[in-house]
Design a protein around this motif. Sequence first.
Motif, PDB file in Angstrom:
ATOM      1  N   PHE A  19       6.381   9.597  -1.623  1.00  8.23           N
ATOM      2  CA  PHE A  19       7.332   8.783  -2.388  1.00  8.23           C
ATOM      3  C   PHE A  19       7.244   9.097  -3.880  1.00  8.23           C
ATOM      4  O   PHE A  19       8.258   9.205  -4.566  1.00  8.23           O
ATOM      5  N   GLN A  20       6.028   9.244  -4.395  1.00 10.51           N
ATOM      6  CA  GLN A  20       5.849   9.550  -5.812  1.00 10.51           C
ATOM      7  C   GLN A  20       6.444  10.903  -6.154  1.00 10.51           C
ATOM      8  O   GLN A  20       7.079  11.075  -7.201  1.00 10.51           O
ATOM      9  N   GLN A  21       6.277  11.881  -5.264  1.00 13.31           N
ATOM     10  CA  GLN A  21       6.828  13.215  -5.509  1.00 13.31           C
ATOM     11  C   GLN A  21       8.362  13.173  -5.502  1.00 13.31           C
ATOM     12  O   GLN A  21       9.003  13.801  -6.340  1.00 13.31           O
ATOM     13  N   ALA A  22       8.941  12.431  -4.581  1.00 10.35           N
ATOM     14  CA  ALA A  22      10.408  12.315  -4.524  1.00 10.35           C
ATOM     15  C   ALA A  22      10.945  11.620  -5.768  1.00 10.35           C
ATOM     16  O   ALA A  22      12.000  11.992  -6.282  1.00 10.35           O
ATOM     17  N   ASN A  23      10.223  10.616  -6.276  1.00 13.80           N
ATOM     18  CA  ASN A  23      10.658   9.927  -7.493  1.00 13.80           C
ATOM     19  C   ASN A  23      10.574  10.830  -8.712  1.00 13.80           C
ATOM     20  O   ASN A  23      11.419  10.761  -9.602  1.00 13.80           O
ATOM     21  N   GLN A  24       9.559  11.694  -8.773  1.00 13.01           N
ATOM     22  CA  GLN A  24       9.437  12.625  -9.891  1.00 13.01           C
ATOM     23  C   GLN A  24      10.579  13.634  -9.885  1.00 13.01           C
ATOM     24  O   GLN A  24      11.076  14.030 -10.932  1.00 13.01           O
ATOM     25  N   GLU A  25      10.990  14.047  -8.679  1.00 14.61           N
ATOM     26  CA  GLU A  25      12.099  14.994  -8.565  1.00 14.61           C
ATOM     27  C   GLU A  25      13.440  14.305  -8.786  1.00 14.61           C
ATOM     28  O   GLU A  25      14.442  14.966  -9.028  1.00 14.61           O
ATOM     29  N   GLY A  26      13.456  12.978  -8.669  1.00 15.58           N
ATOM     30  CA  GLY A  26      14.688  12.222  -8.866  1.00 15.58           C
ATOM     31  C   GLY A  26      15.636  12.307  -7.688  1.00 15.58           C
ATOM     32  O   GLY A  26      16.839  12.157  -7.837  1.00 15.58           O
ATOM     33  N   LYS A  27      15.103  12.566  -6.507  1.00 15.93           N
ATOM     34  CA  LYS A  27      15.933  12.725  -5.323  1.00 15.93           C
ATOM     35  C   LYS A  27      15.728  11.550  -4.358  1.00 15.93           C
ATOM     36  O   LYS A  27      14.681  10.932  -4.330  1.00 15.93           O
ATOM     37  N   THR A  28      16.764  11.289  -3.567  1.00  9.53           N
ATOM     38  CA  THR A  28      16.656  10.327  -2.478  1.00  9.53           C
ATOM     39  C   THR A  28      16.410  11.126  -1.211  1.00  9.53           C
ATOM     40  O   THR A  28      17.240  11.934  -0.816  1.00  9.53           O
ATOM     41  N   LYS A  29      15.270  10.910  -0.601  1.00  8.90           N
ATOM     42  CA  LYS A  29      14.902  11.654   0.596  1.00  8.90           C
ATOM     43  C   LYS A  29      14.760  10.703   1.781  1.00  8.90           C
ATOM     44  O   LYS A  29      14.655   9.493   1.634  1.00  8.90           O
ATOM     45  N   THR A  30      14.737  11.290   2.964  1.00 10.12           N
ATOM     46  CA  THR A  30      14.539  10.541   4.199  1.00 10.12           C
ATOM     47  C   THR A  30      13.131  10.809   4.701  1.00 10.12           C
ATOM     48  O   THR A  30      12.720  11.956   4.825  1.00 10.12           O
ATOM     49  N   PHE A  31      12.397   9.736   4.998  1.00 11.42           N
ATOM     50  CA  PHE A  31      11.012   9.849   5.453  1.00 11.42           C
ATOM     51  C   PHE A  31      10.875   9.224   6.829  1.00 11.42           C
ATOM     52  O   PHE A  31      11.342   8.110   7.056  1.00 11.42           O
ATOM     53  N   ARG A  36       3.533   1.491  11.189  1.00 13.20           N
ATOM     54  CA  ARG A  36       4.260   0.230  11.009  1.00 13.20           C
ATOM     55  C   ARG A  36       3.407  -0.845  10.353  1.00 13.20           C
ATOM     56  O   ARG A  36       3.908  -1.822   9.833  1.00 13.20           O
ATOM     57  N   GLY A  37       2.092  -0.676  10.351  1.00 10.92           N
ATOM     58  CA  GLY A  37       1.198  -1.690   9.820  1.00 10.92           C
ATOM     59  C   GLY A  37       0.915  -1.563   8.340  1.00 10.92           C
ATOM     60  O   GLY A  37       0.297  -2.440   7.743  1.00 10.92           O
ATOM     61  N   SER A  38       1.372  -0.488   7.721  1.00 12.63           N
ATOM     62  CA  SER A  38       1.100  -0.323   6.294  1.00 12.63           C
ATOM     63  C   SER A  38       2.144  -1.071   5.465  1.00 12.63           C
ATOM     64  O   SER A  38       3.246  -1.354   5.911  1.00 12.63           O
ATOM     65  N   VAL A  39       1.780  -1.368   4.234  1.00 13.71           N
ATOM     66  CA  VAL A  39       2.617  -2.148   3.324  1.00 13.71           C
ATOM     67  C   VAL A  39       3.588  -1.222   2.597  1.00 13.71           C
ATOM     68  O   VAL A  39       3.256  -0.092   2.257  1.00 13.71           O
ATOM     69  N   ILE A  40       4.785  -1.704   2.330  1.00 16.79           N
ATOM     70  CA  ILE A  40       5.798  -0.922   1.622  1.00 16.79           C
ATOM     71  C   ILE A  40       5.472  -0.942   0.134  1.00 16.79           C
ATOM     72  O   ILE A  40       5.441  -2.004  -0.487  1.00 16.79           O
ATOM     73  N   PRO A  41       5.234   0.241  -0.471  1.00 15.44           N
ATOM     74  CA  PRO A  41       4.898   0.285  -1.899  1.00 15.44           C
ATOM     75  C   PRO A  41       6.160   0.242  -2.769  1.00 15.44           C
ATOM     76  O   PRO A  41       7.258   0.558  -2.307  1.00 15.44           O
ATOM     77  N   PRO A  42       6.018  -0.124  -4.035  1.00 10.70           N
ATOM     78  CA  PRO A  42       7.183  -0.157  -4.933  1.00 10.70           C
ATOM     79  C   PRO A  42       7.782   1.226  -5.186  1.00 10.70           C
ATOM     80  O   PRO A  42       8.951   1.343  -5.546  1.00 10.70           O
ATOM     81  N   GLU A  43       7.002   2.292  -4.964  1.00 13.97           N
ATOM     82  CA  GLU A  43       7.509   3.659  -5.163  1.00 13.97           C
ATOM     83  C   GLU A  43       8.566   4.036  -4.139  1.00 13.97           C
ATOM     84  O   GLU A  43       9.286   5.011  -4.315  1.00 13.97           O
ATOM     85  N   ALA A  44       8.677   3.274  -3.052  1.00 20.29           N
ATOM     86  CA  ALA A  44       9.610   3.601  -1.977  1.00 20.29           C
ATOM     87  C   ALA A  44      11.014   3.063  -2.222  1.00 20.29           C
ATOM     88  O   ALA A  44      11.925   3.369  -1.455  1.00 20.29           O
ATOM     89  N   ILE A  45      11.219   2.291  -3.286  1.00 19.06           N
ATOM     90  CA  ILE A  45      12.530   1.700  -3.546  1.00 19.06           C
ATOM     91  C   ILE A  45      13.569   2.806  -3.754  1.00 19.06           C
ATOM     92  O   ILE A  45      13.353   3.747  -4.513  1.00 19.06           O
ATOM     93  N   GLY A  46      14.683   2.674  -3.052  1.00 19.13           N
ATOM     94  CA  GLY A  46      15.761   3.646  -3.173  1.00 19.13           C
ATOM     95  C   GLY A  46      15.687   4.779  -2.172  1.00 19.13           C
ATOM     96  O   GLY A  46      16.655   5.509  -1.993  1.00 19.13           O
ATOM     97  N   GLN A  47      14.570   4.942  -1.495  1.00 19.35           N
ATOM     98  CA  GLN A  47      14.424   6.004  -0.510  1.00 19.35           C
ATOM     99  C   GLN A  47      14.924   5.519   0.847  1.00 19.35           C
ATOM    100  O   GLN A  47      15.103   4.327   1.071  1.00 19.35           O
ATOM    101  N   ILE A  48      15.121   6.448   1.767  1.00 16.38           N
ATOM    102  CA  ILE A  48      15.577   6.118   3.109  1.00 16.38           C
ATOM    103  C   ILE A  48      14.404   6.292   4.065  1.00 16.38           C
ATOM    104  O   ILE A  48      13.741   7.326   4.053  1.00 16.38           O
ATOM    105  N   ALA A  49      14.153   5.282   4.879  1.00 13.89           N
ATOM    106  CA  ALA A  49      13.033   5.313   5.814  1.00 13.89           C
ATOM    107  C   ALA A  49      13.544   5.286   7.240  1.00 13.89           C
ATOM    108  O   ALA A  49      14.404   4.477   7.581  1.00 13.89           O
ATOM    109  N   LEU A  50      13.013   6.172   8.059  1.00 10.32           N
ATOM    110  CA  LEU A  50      13.260   6.151   9.495  1.00 10.32           C
ATOM    111  C   LEU A  50      12.008   5.574  10.127  1.00 10.32           C
ATOM    112  O   LEU A  50      10.988   6.249  10.232  1.00 10.32           O
ATOM    113  N   ILE A  51      12.064   4.310  10.539  1.00  8.39           N
ATOM    114  CA  ILE A  51      10.887   3.595  11.022  1.00  8.39           C
ATOM    115  C   ILE A  51      10.856   3.646  12.540  1.00  8.39           C
ATOM    116  O   ILE A  51      11.817   3.256  13.208  1.00  8.39           O
TER     117      ILE A  51
END
Length: 89
Positions: A19-31, A36-51
């Motif tokens: 997530f940090q690398q995608a934010n540095q590049e300024g891109k919206t990526k799909t992960f 499922r048990g981990s917490v969503i970090p603030p760095e993930a805002i704006g990204q697309i998640a396939l859960i």
Amino acid sequence: MPRSLKKPLNVNEKLLKKFQQANQEGKTKTFKIWDRGSVIPPEAIGQIALIHNGKTFFKRQVTQNMVGKKWGQFSPTRKSGEHGKAGTH
């Protein structure tokens, strides 16, 4: 029993780095996310998640309201079904 405030949050370190690398590049990526048990970090805002729910992936755009919650809350594991429709026999 509430969680102790002394314990750190369970954040997947590999996902956090991605997530940090995608934010540095300024891109919206799909992960793709299996943890499922981990917490969503603030760095993930704006990204697309396939859960992953155990069978399929659910596509979710990460928003501000999702931060601090767990990934599993946004991927349903049970499907709603009907027992039988009247008039099918």
